[in-house]
Design a protein around this motif. Structure first.
Motif, PDB file in Angstrom:
ATOM      1  N   LEU A  90      17.801  70.709  22.243  1.00  0.00           N
ATOM      2  CA  LEU A  90      17.787  71.525  21.023  1.00  0.00           C
ATOM      3  C   LEU A  90      18.757  71.034  19.955  1.00  0.00           C
ATOM      4  O   LEU A  90      18.724  71.497  18.815  1.00  0.00           O
ATOM      5  N   THR A  91      19.625  70.083  20.299  1.00  0.00           N
ATOM      6  CA  THR A  91      20.648  69.622  19.361  1.00  0.00           C
ATOM      7  C   THR A  91      20.088  69.197  18.002  1.00  0.00           C
ATOM      8  O   THR A  91      20.658  69.555  16.952  1.00  0.00           O
ATOM      9  N   PRO A  92      18.978  68.425  17.929  1.00  0.00           N
ATOM     10  CA  PRO A  92      18.468  68.010  16.613  1.00  0.00           C
ATOM     11  C   PRO A  92      18.048  69.173  15.717  1.00  0.00           C
ATOM     12  O   PRO A  92      17.943  68.995  14.499  1.00  0.00           O
ATOM     13  N   LEU A  93      17.819  70.357  16.291  1.00  0.00           N
ATOM     14  CA  LEU A  93      17.461  71.518  15.469  1.00  0.00           C
ATOM     15  C   LEU A  93      18.676  72.090  14.746  1.00  0.00           C
ATOM     16  O   LEU A  93      18.535  72.864  13.803  1.00  0.00           O
ATOM     17  N   THR A 101      23.584  63.701  24.557  1.00  0.00           N
ATOM     18  CA  THR A 101      22.938  63.386  25.828  1.00  0.00           C
ATOM     19  C   THR A 101      23.779  63.962  26.950  1.00  0.00           C
ATOM     20  O   THR A 101      24.956  64.302  26.765  1.00  0.00           O
ATOM     21  N   VAL A 102      23.168  64.071  28.127  1.00  0.00           N
ATOM     22  CA  VAL A 102      23.906  64.474  29.315  1.00  0.00           C
ATOM     23  C   VAL A 102      23.630  63.444  30.405  1.00  0.00           C
ATOM     24  O   VAL A 102      22.484  63.061  30.630  1.00  0.00           O
ATOM     25  N   LEU A 113      28.417  63.010  22.609  1.00  0.00           N
ATOM     26  CA  LEU A 113      27.863  62.996  21.263  1.00  0.00           C
ATOM     27  C   LEU A 113      27.671  61.554  20.806  1.00  0.00           C
ATOM     28  O   LEU A 113      28.524  60.698  21.037  1.00  0.00           O
ATOM     29  N   HIS A 114      26.532  61.288  20.139  1.00  0.00           N
ATOM     30  CA  HIS A 114      26.211  59.952  19.639  1.00  0.00           C
ATOM     31  C   HIS A 114      26.036  60.042  18.129  1.00  0.00           C
ATOM     32  O   HIS A 114      25.046  60.589  17.640  1.00  0.00           O
ATOM     33  N   PRO A 115      27.011  59.522  17.373  1.00  0.00           N
ATOM     34  CA  PRO A 115      26.989  59.685  15.912  1.00  0.00           C
ATOM     35  C   PRO A 115      25.771  59.055  15.251  1.00  0.00           C
ATOM     36  O   PRO A 115      25.309  57.983  15.653  1.00  0.00           O
ATOM     37  N   ASN A 116      25.260  59.746  14.228  1.00  0.00           N
ATOM     38  CA  ASN A 116      24.323  59.173  13.286  1.00  0.00           C
ATOM     39  C   ASN A 116      25.203  58.528  12.207  1.00  0.00           C
ATOM     40  O   ASN A 116      25.778  59.219  11.372  1.00  0.00           O
ATOM     41  N   HIS A 117      25.356  57.220  12.256  1.00  0.00           N
ATOM     42  CA  HIS A 117      26.388  56.556  11.456  1.00  0.00           C
ATOM     43  C   HIS A 117      26.181  56.732   9.957  1.00  0.00           C
ATOM     44  O   HIS A 117      27.163  56.869   9.201  1.00  0.00           O
TER      45      HIS A 117
END
Length: 325
Positions: A90-93, A101-102, A113-117
């Motif tokens: 649900l994170t992208p919402l 990710t887990v 957490l994986h940054p959107n640079h």
């Protein structure tokens, strides 16, 4: 912005400084908020509250909101692991600043957490605040899934020295400093735990009680009302401590005690009133054992809850509950 209002920040000034039209926003108009405005909103909230950990405290204050989300996850999950995977999806919402990710190994599972640079470059301050918010929210999610206060095994996050003790308090774990890693790790024993449908019923009961207690209630400038509402909204798995309450309002515990004393009430009196109100609600609703209620209200022993309840009502929890059978 709702949390900023709860913290007594002037919303008109916050929006003006951030280039946001508050009047258009509150009138229901479609208002586009760009990356710079979003970043400035966080920056100015921290500045006006004099709280560089605004995002961390925002996450801490959202226990009740976390329960609402967790309740939906419970209905579609049979184990904690399934619930965690559904929540991550649900994170992208919620944000495009990063993905989540887990990952599992033999002993632990880790949220990362994986940054959107590109987005991070456009809103660097908002990224830092939202990252802290998400890590706290992950702790609340685990709490809600298993009906217990979960302590992480490890938290990895970039942080300044002055933030160490507050990060440790809110995240329940000494943070490990990193250059650019945002992760929180839990013991693998939780992963395969079954999710009890009773958890959802208890959470729904609490949500109904809080909504009934706060809906339509006019805002008040009194510290008594502010503290009581915060206590009620964060009463899941125990009553918020004086230190935690003071941190939320960015005042010292002694200062908060003094403000309440000026209104002729103590923090303990307000905490007991909330405990009593919730205890009566759970017993009147039915279907919950006194031991369950005792634990939900933060008592370590059923005997301590029974003594407190008798002091409030003159009878035992079992005696009171028989009136509603």
């Amino acid at each position: 912005m709702a949390y900023a209002a709860q913290r007594d920040l002037p919303l008109d000034k916050l929006c003006h400084l951030s280039g946001i039209d508050l009047e258009a926003l509150t009138s229901g108009e479609q208002v586009a908020i760009g990356p710079k405005q979003f970043n400035d909103l966080w920056l100015n909230a921290c500045h006006l509250s004099n709280d560089p950990l605004f995002g961390l405290h925002f996450g801490e204050s959202l226990q009740l909101a976390a329960l609402g989300i967790v309740g939906e996850i419970i209905k579609s999950s049979t184990t904690v692991g399934q619930g965690v995977e559904h929540a991550v999806a649900l994170t992208p919402l919620i944000t495009d600043l990063f993905g989540m990710t887990v990952a599992r190994d033999a002993h632990t599972f880790t949220f990362r957490l994986h940054p959107n640079h590109a987005r991070r470059a456009a809103s660097p301050f908002a990224f830092e605040q939202m990252a802290a918010f998400f890590l706290v929210f992950a702790v609340h999610e685990l709490d809600g899934l298993i009906l217990a206060r979960v302590r992480p095994e490890r938290v990895t996050i970039p942080f300044a020295d002055h933030a160490f003790s507050e990060l440790e308090r809110v995240l329940r774990c000494q943070p490990t400093r990193s250059e650019d890693d945002y992760a929180i790790t839990f013991d693998s024993k939780y992963w395969d735990m079954p999710i009890l449908t009773a958890n959802y019923a208890l959470q729904e009961s609490l949500l109904q009680k809080v909504n009934a207690a706060t809906s339509g209630k006019p805002g008040s400038d009194s510290w008594q009302d502010k503290v009581q509402q915060y206590l009620m909204k964060n009463a899941y798995l125990g009553i918020v401590s004086l230190d935690e309450m003071a941190a939320n309002f960015n005042v010292s515990p002694r200062s908060l005690q003094r403000k309440l004393k000026d209104e002729q009430v103590t923090y303990q009196e307000l905490a007991d009133e909330v405990r009593k109100s919730l205890a009566l609600h759970y017993l009147e609703t039915g279907g919950y054992y006194a031991k369950e209620i005792s634990y939900m209200l933060g008592y370590n022993e059923l005997s301590a809850f029974s003594r407190a309840f008798k002091r409030w009502t003159g009878t035992t929890p079992a005696g009171y509950q028989r009136n509603f059978e």
